[in-house]
Write a protein that holds these residues in place. Structure first.
Motif, PDB file in Angstrom:
ATOM      1  N   ALA A   1       1.066  -0.946   0.003  1.00  0.00           N
ATOM      2  CA  ALA A   1      -0.155   0.262   0.148  1.00  0.00           C
ATOM      3  C   ALA A   1       0.332   0.998  -0.042  1.00  0.00           C
ATOM      4  O   ALA A   1       0.470   2.126  -0.727  1.00  0.00           O
ATOM      5  CB  ALA A   1      -0.704  -0.012   1.341  1.00  0.00           C
ATOM      6  N   GLN A   2       2.205   1.734   0.900  1.00  0.00           N
ATOM      7  CA  GLN A   2       2.926   2.208   1.141  1.00  0.00           C
ATOM      8  C   GLN A   2       3.530   2.356  -0.308  1.00  0.00           C
ATOM      9  O   GLN A   2       3.696   3.510  -0.933  1.00  0.00           O
ATOM     10  CB  GLN A   2       3.940   2.356   2.197  1.00  0.00           C
ATOM     11  N   ALA A   3       4.008   1.134  -0.970  1.00  0.00           N
ATOM     12  CA  ALA A   3       4.629   1.520  -2.816  1.00  0.00           C
ATOM     13  C   ALA A   3       3.345   2.375  -3.539  1.00  0.00           C
ATOM     14  O   ALA A   3       4.080   3.105  -4.528  1.00  0.00           O
ATOM     15  CB  ALA A   3       5.197   0.244  -2.847  1.00  0.00           C
ATOM     16  N   LEU A   4       2.281   1.651  -3.689  1.00  0.00           N
ATOM     17  CA  LEU A   4       1.113   1.909  -4.384  1.00  0.00           C
ATOM     18  C   LEU A   4       1.195   3.739  -4.396  1.00  0.00           C
ATOM     19  O   LEU A   4       0.959   4.061  -5.001  1.00  0.00           O
ATOM     20  CB  LEU A   4      -0.429   2.051  -3.940  1.00  0.00           C
ATOM     21  N   ALA A   5       1.218   4.028  -2.892  1.00  0.00           N
ATOM     22  CA  ALA A   5       0.992   5.735  -2.543  1.00  0.00           C
ATOM     23  C   ALA A   5       2.193   6.221  -2.905  1.00  0.00           C
ATOM     24  O   ALA A   5       2.331   7.352  -3.365  1.00  0.00           O
ATOM     25  CB  ALA A   5       1.381   5.981  -1.374  1.00  0.00           C
ATOM     26  N   GLU A   6       3.338   5.828  -3.345  1.00  0.00           N
ATOM     27  CA  GLU A   6       4.713   6.200  -3.642  1.00  0.00           C
ATOM     28  C   GLU A   6       4.561   6.265  -5.276  1.00  0.00           C
ATOM     29  O   GLU A   6       5.369   7.980  -5.734  1.00  0.00           O
ATOM     30  CB  GLU A   6       6.309   5.629  -3.066  1.00  0.00           C
ATOM     31  N   LEU A   7       4.074   5.297  -5.840  1.00  0.00           N
ATOM     32  CA  LEU A   7       4.390   5.330  -7.038  1.00  0.00           C
ATOM     33  C   LEU A   7       3.024   6.121  -7.787  1.00  0.00           C
ATOM     34  O   LEU A   7       3.536   6.726  -8.578  1.00  0.00           O
ATOM     35  CB  LEU A   7       3.909   4.025  -7.236  1.00  0.00           C
ATOM     36  N   LEU A   8       2.467   6.383  -6.818  1.00  0.00           N
ATOM     37  CA  LEU A   8       0.705   7.472  -7.807  1.00  0.00           C
ATOM     38  C   LEU A   8       1.487   8.698  -7.258  1.00  0.00           C
ATOM     39  O   LEU A   8       0.210   9.736  -7.453  1.00  0.00           O
ATOM     40  CB  LEU A   8      -0.236   6.605  -7.222  1.00  0.00           C
ATOM     41  N   ALA A   9       2.045   8.713  -6.189  1.00  0.00           N
ATOM     42  CA  ALA A   9       2.151  10.354  -5.818  1.00  0.00           C
ATOM     43  C   ALA A   9       1.895  11.573  -6.174  1.00  0.00           C
ATOM     44  O   ALA A   9       1.508  12.964  -6.048  1.00  0.00           O
ATOM     45  CB  ALA A   9       3.332  10.402  -4.807  1.00  0.00           C
ATOM     46  N   ASP A  10       2.858  11.635  -7.285  1.00  0.00           N
ATOM     47  CA  ASP A  10       2.254  13.061  -8.223  1.00  0.00           C
ATOM     48  C   ASP A  10       1.390  12.273  -9.365  1.00  0.00           C
ATOM     49  O   ASP A  10       1.954  13.469 -11.270  1.00  0.00           O
ATOM     50  CB  ASP A  10       3.502  13.120  -9.325  1.00  0.00           C
ATOM     51  N   ALA A  11       0.734  11.601  -9.443  1.00  0.00           N
ATOM     52  CA  ALA A  11      -0.274  11.211 -10.895  1.00  0.00           C
ATOM     53  C   ALA A  11      -1.486  12.344 -10.298  1.00  0.00           C
ATOM     54  O   ALA A  11      -2.266  12.074 -11.473  1.00  0.00           O
ATOM     55  CB  ALA A  11      -1.355  10.059 -10.179  1.00  0.00           C
ATOM     56  N   GLY A  12      -1.913  12.514  -9.234  1.00  0.00           N
ATOM     57  CA  GLY A  12      -3.131  13.707  -9.614  1.00  0.00           C
ATOM     58  C   GLY A  12      -4.222  13.546  -9.297  1.00  0.00           C
ATOM     59  O   GLY A  12      -5.066  13.642  -9.187  1.00  0.00           O
ATOM     60  N   VAL A  13      -4.207  12.204  -9.089  1.00  0.00           N
ATOM     61  CA  VAL A  13      -5.394  10.951  -8.682  1.00  0.00           C
ATOM     62  C   VAL A  13      -6.105  11.678  -7.428  1.00  0.00           C
ATOM     63  O   VAL A  13      -5.565  12.698  -6.952  1.00  0.00           O
ATOM     64  CB  VAL A  13      -5.397   9.816  -7.835  1.00  0.00           C
ATOM     65  N   ARG A  14      -7.436  12.449  -7.436  1.00  0.00           N
ATOM     66  CA  ARG A  14      -8.509  12.846  -6.858  1.00  0.00           C
ATOM     67  C   ARG A  14      -9.705  12.287  -6.179  1.00  0.00           C
ATOM     68  O   ARG A  14     -10.085  12.753  -5.347  1.00  0.00           O
ATOM     69  CB  ARG A  14      -8.886  14.278  -8.108  1.00  0.00           C
ATOM     70  N   HIS A  15     -10.051  11.230  -6.948  1.00  0.00           N
ATOM     71  CA  HIS A  15     -10.962  10.461  -6.775  1.00  0.00           C
ATOM     72  C   HIS A  15     -10.622   9.055  -6.072  1.00  0.00           C
ATOM     73  O   HIS A  15      -9.776   8.839  -7.068  1.00  0.00           O
ATOM     74  CB  HIS A  15     -11.967  10.272  -7.344  1.00  0.00           C
ATOM     75  N   PHE A  16     -11.200   8.568  -5.143  1.00  0.00           N
ATOM     76  CA  PHE A  16     -10.569   7.253  -4.440  1.00  0.00           C
ATOM     77  C   PHE A  16     -11.417   6.501  -4.326  1.00  0.00           C
ATOM     78  O   PHE A  16     -12.695   6.814  -3.263  1.00  0.00           O
ATOM     79  CB  PHE A  16      -9.815   8.127  -3.607  1.00  0.00           C
TER      80      PHE A  16
END
Length: 87
Positions: free
Chosen positions: A17-32
């Motif tokens: 889960a932490q790795a996913l957060a790091e991977l997507l940190a700069d992706a601009g995901v707005r909705h979860f």
């Protein structure tokens, strides 16, 4: 022994889960969006927290609601993350 195995699995899932957060940190995901399983929520929470957003949980069997929410919030400039796990 069973407890140690379960703890090892939980630690591995936390790292993922932490790795996913790091991977997507700069992706601009707005909705979860996640299914209503604890595991799905735990997977998405670090990424959502890093983006300053909340996770919306939807019942695992309510696929129509998930699609409706994605359609309402879809924005090509801001990706959507959907996480589901089998119960």
């Amino acid at each position: 022994r069973l407890l140690r195995g379960r703890i090892a699995v939980e630690q591995r899932l936390h790292r993922r889960a932490q790795a996913l957060a790091e991977l997507l940190a700069d992706a601009g995901v707005r909705h979860f969006y996640t299914s209503d399983t604890v595991r799905a929520l735990q997977t998405a929470e670090p990424t959502a927290r890093g983006a300053g957003q909340k996770v919306v949980q939807i019942r695992q069997d309510d696929f129509d609601e998930l699609i409706a929410r994605i359609r309402r919030t879809a924005d090509p400039a801001h990706p959507t993350l959907v996480v589901g796990h089998r119960a």
